[in-house]
Design an enzyme around this catalytic site. Structure first.
Site, PDB file in Angstrom:
ATOM      1  N   MET A   1      -0.973  -0.981   2.891  1.00 36.39           N
ATOM      2  CA  MET A   1       0.255  -1.641   3.343  1.00 36.39           C
ATOM      3  C   MET A   1       0.618  -1.145   4.723  1.00 36.39           C
ATOM      4  SD  MET A   1       3.877  -1.663   1.344  1.00 36.39           S
ATOM      5  CE  MET A   1       5.170  -2.762   1.837  1.00 36.39           C
ATOM      6  N   PHE A 371      -0.570  -5.194  -3.861  1.00 39.34           N
ATOM      7  CA  PHE A 371      -1.998  -5.490  -3.791  1.00 39.34           C
ATOM      8  C   PHE A 371      -2.295  -6.160  -2.457  1.00 39.34           C
ATOM      9  CE2 PHE A 371      -3.192  -5.799  -8.592  1.00 39.34           C
ATOM     10  CZ  PHE A 371      -2.676  -4.530  -8.780  1.00 39.34           C
ATOM     11  N   GLU A 372      -3.274  -5.632  -1.738  1.00 39.92           N
ATOM     12  CA  GLU A 372      -3.635  -6.163  -0.432  1.00 39.92           C
ATOM     13  C   GLU A 372      -5.144  -6.360  -0.353  1.00 39.92           C
ATOM     14  OE1 GLU A 372      -1.874  -3.881   2.715  1.00 39.92           O
ATOM     15  OE2 GLU A 372       0.064  -3.752   1.708  1.00 39.92           O
ATOM     16  N   GLY A 373      -5.613  -6.677   0.845  1.00 37.22           N
ATOM     17  CA  GLY A 373      -7.049  -6.812   1.062  1.00 37.22           C
ATOM     18  C   GLY A 373      -7.664  -7.840   0.131  1.00 37.22           C
TER      19      GLY A 373
END
Length: 588
Positions: A1, A371-373
């Site tokens: 983040m 949640f990323e990417g």
């Protein structure tokens, strides 16, 4: 983040196709081949007319995007209502877009060869002009364009014309839907539509509806002796909705992420030293043992990285003290380095067990999903956000429902997606209508929708973002108040997925939405000054201090602000927390 984050590059999701040239009946574009320089066009500073390369004649357009500038060139052309037009242009270079404002666009990346783009559209019932445009894309090189054609009749037809469409705004209570719109020149009355059906024909510029409990979409049109305008924008009202669960949070909240497992250059802040301005403290981060294990672990920052880190007992005591002061402490899962893919039911179950273990060990109040990417994406064919089929989506929803059921109504659930995973859905959903787009586009939407009745706060990261199209069909760039207004308005008004009016992501409750921001220039791209943030909040919550973008409603119960991070705010002498806490308190 945030500074550790994947910077969402919306250009990566785009998909398009080259199309053949239709027969040309007329060209009503001015200076279509740029032989007269940029005469007739309005262009950004990165554009110029050149003599090479050209497709025909002696001139062509060359334009170079710079920073957040797409190098757009546009012109407004007089057209006739209810008339079909074909727009085309020959282009070369990386990522060239052709479109007409208010209609869909097309694009190509033909490289060093000329290729033709074509798009057709039909004007509205009262439309007498259209703005056509060419532009490149964020971070790409110079593009070229030549031989622009707007094929169709020009000028206005004779005789009286219907009025223009109104711009509709919404205000509501639990039972009343209060609609209003500015007076439209030439209108003698208006028609109000609920879910597509006519319900009233007022002559005033306001109307109050009191329908049964449910979710409704409203539009209004203007009428006169010549006919009816096109319908306005759609505003979404949720009537008689279930009140939010008793989380114990104040009306206006400040949410901050605390670097609890790392320092990240901003210095370590002990739990006991977190300022009182923060209502929700997100411990950053719980991360998986592997991408697909579902096994989430949280450890305090090591002494080697954070020499002033407290002991575990002191850390837990600090959490208890904050809770006794009315604060909520959550575990945040993910971040840039914490890719989480629940590809199997075994991973789902391990996620529930391991996250529950962290919550129980530290006595936490809830969970934040960051949640990323590549954590979330949509499989090919998974096109309905109401009924997702992709395992990583389905398993995450099931896991969150299990945790909510385990901890009850006071369990706080928040989410912090990037704009790429939410608002980009206005243009792209998964791999897109024609395939080839980034399957992660808007992949949070089915999770948000499934959990909307249990979701305490959604604070989309309005930073580390490429330009995103708002409900005005214009691209908005991070760093100013207009970006925050446009992005937040999409959440509070609802928006059609991929522009499809029959597939609308419904509005969230106002109390569920906060604006996500960096707390200092060092914290992430897209830092917004205190004054600009408060202008955005004024516009959304009070309907004043708005810029070029006008929200679809006024949202007096907009919940507050989120920031990355508490540590970076301290690094910046607490400018964010102290300034905005005072502002939010004054709003009441």
């Amino acid at each position: 983040m945030k500074i550790r984050s994947l910077i969402a590059a919306a250009a990566l999701v785009l998909g398009g196709a080259l199309v053949a040239s239709p027969a040309q009946a007329a060209n009503i574009a001015t200076n279509p081949g740029f032989e007269s320089g940029l005469t007739g066009w309005t262009c950004s500073s990165g554009a110029q007319a050149v003599t090479t390369p050209v497709r025909s004649g002696t001139g062509a357009l060359a334009a170079t995007p710079a920073g957040s500038d797409f190098a757009r060139c546009s012109q407004t052309v007089t057209v006739q209502p209810n008339t079909a037009y074909t727009l085309s242009a020959w282009v070369r270079g990386p990522y060239v877009f052709l479109g007409a404002i208010g209609f869909s666009e097309t694009w190509a990346a033909p490289g060093a060869t000329w290729a033709q783009l074509t798009r057709t559209f039909t004007t509205g019932s009262s439309q007498t002009s259209v703005t056509i445009y060419l532009n490149g894309w964020y971070g790409q090189g110079t593009y070229y364009a030549d031989d622009v054609v707007l094929d169709g009749p020009g000028g206005n037809p004779p005789g009286p014309q219907p009025p223009a469409a109104p711009v509709l705004s919404l205000g509501q209570t639990t039972t009343d839907v209060n609609l209003s719109w500015p007076a439209v020149s030439g209108a003698t009355g208006y028609r109000v539509y609920r879910n597509g059906s006519l319900i009233s024909s007022p002559t005033a510029t306001a109307y109050t509806d009191r329908p049964a409990a449910g979710t409704y979409g409203y539009q209004v049109s203007a009428v006169n002796a010549a006919g009816e305008s096109g319908r306005s924008n759609t505003v979404t009202a949720v009537v008689g909705s279930v009140p939010p669960p008793p989380t114990g949070l104040p009306k206006r909240v400040m949410v901050g992420y605390l670097h609890a497992s790392f320092a990240n250059g901003s210095g370590y802040t002990r739990m006991a030293d977190v300022p009182n301005e923060w209502d929700v403290i997100n411990l950053s981060f719980g991360e998986p043992t592997s991408v697909t294990s579902g096994d989430i672990r949280f450890t305090q920052c090591p002494v080697a990285e954070c020499p002033n880190v407290e002991t575990e007992a002191q850390f837990i005591a600090g959490i208890r003290a904050k809770q006794q002061a009315g604060k909520k402490v959550l575990i945040s899962i993910g971040g840039q380095n914490g890719q989480v893919q629940l590809t199997t039911t075994a991973a789902r179950d391990k996620f529930v067990q391991s996250v529950g273990a962290i919550i129980d060990k530290y006595g936490l109040d809830g969970l934040d999903i960051d949640f990323e990417g590549h954590s979330l994406s949509l499989n090919a064919g998974d096109t309905d956000f109401r009924n997702p089929t992709t395992p990583v989506i389905v398993n995450l929803i099931a896991a969150l429902r299990s945790l909510k059921a385990r901890y009850g109504s006071r369990f706080i659930l928040t989410m912090a997606p990037e704009t790429f995973f939410v608002q980009l859905g206005y243009q792209f959903y998964g791999s897109g209508q024609w395939g080839g787009a980034d399957p992660r586009a808007a992949a949070y939407l089915p999770v948000i929708h499934a959990m909307r009745n249990d979701l305490t706060l959604l604070h989309v990261q309005d930073y580390n973002s490429g330009p995103i199209m708002g409900l005005d069909n214009q691209y908005h760039t991070m760093g100013g108040h207009d970006f925050h207004v446009a992005m937040t308005d999409m959440l509070l008004a609802g928006f059609p997925i991929q522009g499809n009016a029959n597939n609308v992501f419904p509005a969230l409750r106002q109390d569920q939405v906060a604006i996500g921001l960096p707390s200092s220039p060092q914290a992430g791209n897209g830092f917004t000054t205190v004054a600009e943030v408060q202008k955005a909040f004024d516009c959304l919550a009070k309907g004043v201090n708005c810029g070029p973008y006008r929200p679809r409603g006024v949202y007096p119960n907009l919940r507050g602000l989120m920031t990355w991070s508490i540590n970076w705010d301290r690094f910046n002498n607490f400018e964010f927390s102290r300034s905005h806490r005072s502002y939010l308190n004054a709003l009441g």
